[in-house]
Design a protein around this motif. Sequence first.
Motif, mmCIF file in Angstrom:
data_model
loop_
_atom_site.group_PDB
_atom_site.id
_atom_site.type_symbol
_atom_site.label_atom_id
_atom_site.label_comp_id
_atom_site.label_asym_id
_atom_site.label_seq_id
_atom_site.Cartn_x
_atom_site.Cartn_y
_atom_site.Cartn_z
ATOM 1 N N VAL A 1 1.379 -1.725 -0.001
ATOM 2 C CA VAL A 1 -0.010 -0.346 0.382
ATOM 3 C C VAL A 1 1.181 1.368 -0.072
ATOM 4 C CG1 VAL A 1 -1.853 1.421 1.248
ATOM 5 C CG2 VAL A 1 -1.843 -1.727 1.036
ATOM 6 N N SER A 2 0.775 1.877 -1.061
ATOM 7 C CA SER A 2 1.765 3.492 -1.205
ATOM 8 C C SER A 2 0.693 4.207 -2.053
ATOM 9 C CB SER A 2 2.918 3.008 -2.203
ATOM 10 O OG SER A 2 2.528 2.564 -4.018
ATOM 11 N N GLY A 3 1.054 5.372 -0.997
ATOM 12 C CA GLY A 3 0.464 7.276 -1.517
ATOM 13 C C GLY A 3 1.791 7.594 -1.232
ATOM 14 N N ALA A 4 1.216 8.901 -2.084
ATOM 15 C CA ALA A 4 1.630 10.367 -2.725
ATOM 16 C C ALA A 4 1.314 11.378 -3.090
ATOM 17 C CB ALA A 4 3.247 9.766 -3.629
ATOM 18 N N LYS A 5 1.665 12.463 -2.320
ATOM 19 C CA LYS A 5 0.505 13.233 -2.103
ATOM 20 C C LYS A 5 1.366 14.104 -3.656
ATOM 21 C CE LYS A 5 -1.870 15.334 0.223
ATOM 22 N NZ LYS A 5 -3.315 15.572 0.144
ATOM 23 N N THR A 6 0.368 14.516 -4.833
ATOM 24 C CA THR A 6 0.412 14.927 -5.489
ATOM 25 C C THR A 6 1.649 16.394 -5.013
ATOM 26 O OG1 THR A 6 -1.708 16.189 -6.079
ATOM 27 C CG2 THR A 6 -0.878 13.794 -7.236
ATOM 28 N N GLN A 7 1.733 17.548 -5.816
ATOM 29 C CA GLN A 7 2.589 18.363 -5.710
ATOM 30 C C GLN A 7 1.319 20.079 -5.627
ATOM 31 O OE1 GLN A 7 4.952 18.987 -3.968
ATOM 32 N NE2 GLN A 7 5.195 16.677 -4.322
ATOM 33 N N THR A 8 1.145 20.594 -4.488
ATOM 34 C CA THR A 8 0.418 21.372 -5.045
ATOM 35 C C THR A 8 1.193 22.898 -4.877
ATOM 36 O OG1 THR A 8 -0.862 21.711 -2.697
ATOM 37 C CG2 THR A 8 -2.244 19.995 -4.818
ATOM 38 N N GLU A 9 0.433 23.727 -5.365
ATOM 39 C CA GLU A 9 1.165 25.073 -4.589
ATOM 40 C C GLU A 9 0.872 25.683 -3.703
ATOM 41 O OE1 GLU A 9 3.911 26.699 -6.487
ATOM 42 O OE2 GLU A 9 4.016 25.196 -8.178
#
Length: 156
Positions: free
Chosen positions: A69-77
């Motif tokens: 199970v892996s999670g990665a946040k999308t980059q936001t400004e």
Amino acid sequence: MRTFDFTPLYRSTVGFDRLFDMLDSGIRSDWPPYDIEKLGDDQYRISMAVAGFAADEIELTQQGNGLLVSGAKTQTEDRADAFLHRGIANRSFKQSFSLADHVKVTDASLENGLLSISLTREVPEQLKPRRIAIGTTEAKPAGEPRQIGQDLKSAA
């Protein structure tokens, strides 16, 4: 930090490599927090608290007896000065689980920041225990005399 040395056991056992590897890799990360529940004889559920992650930012991969199970946040400004306190973790994570033989992921859902993964053990029919009937042979009547070598001569 490892507290047990399994080296002597490696020298005196055969075929238990996977078990000792699991014991060696027993140190797990504590984030994100998770629960493992047994719902029935062959039903399990893993619940993970993944607040702040959307469904498209989490990936489930089952390969053999492993579940990743892996999670990665999308980059936001984000402006760093916009937060007075940042307590919701935005860091990526990878959590792996070792599954028993024939355990498969059947469903996964994300609701209110809680990822629920349903697992089921499905043992194939050919591996399930089966009852075998014991057959009987016809016995000669008790009153009929038998000689010891008679059955051998008739078979020849």
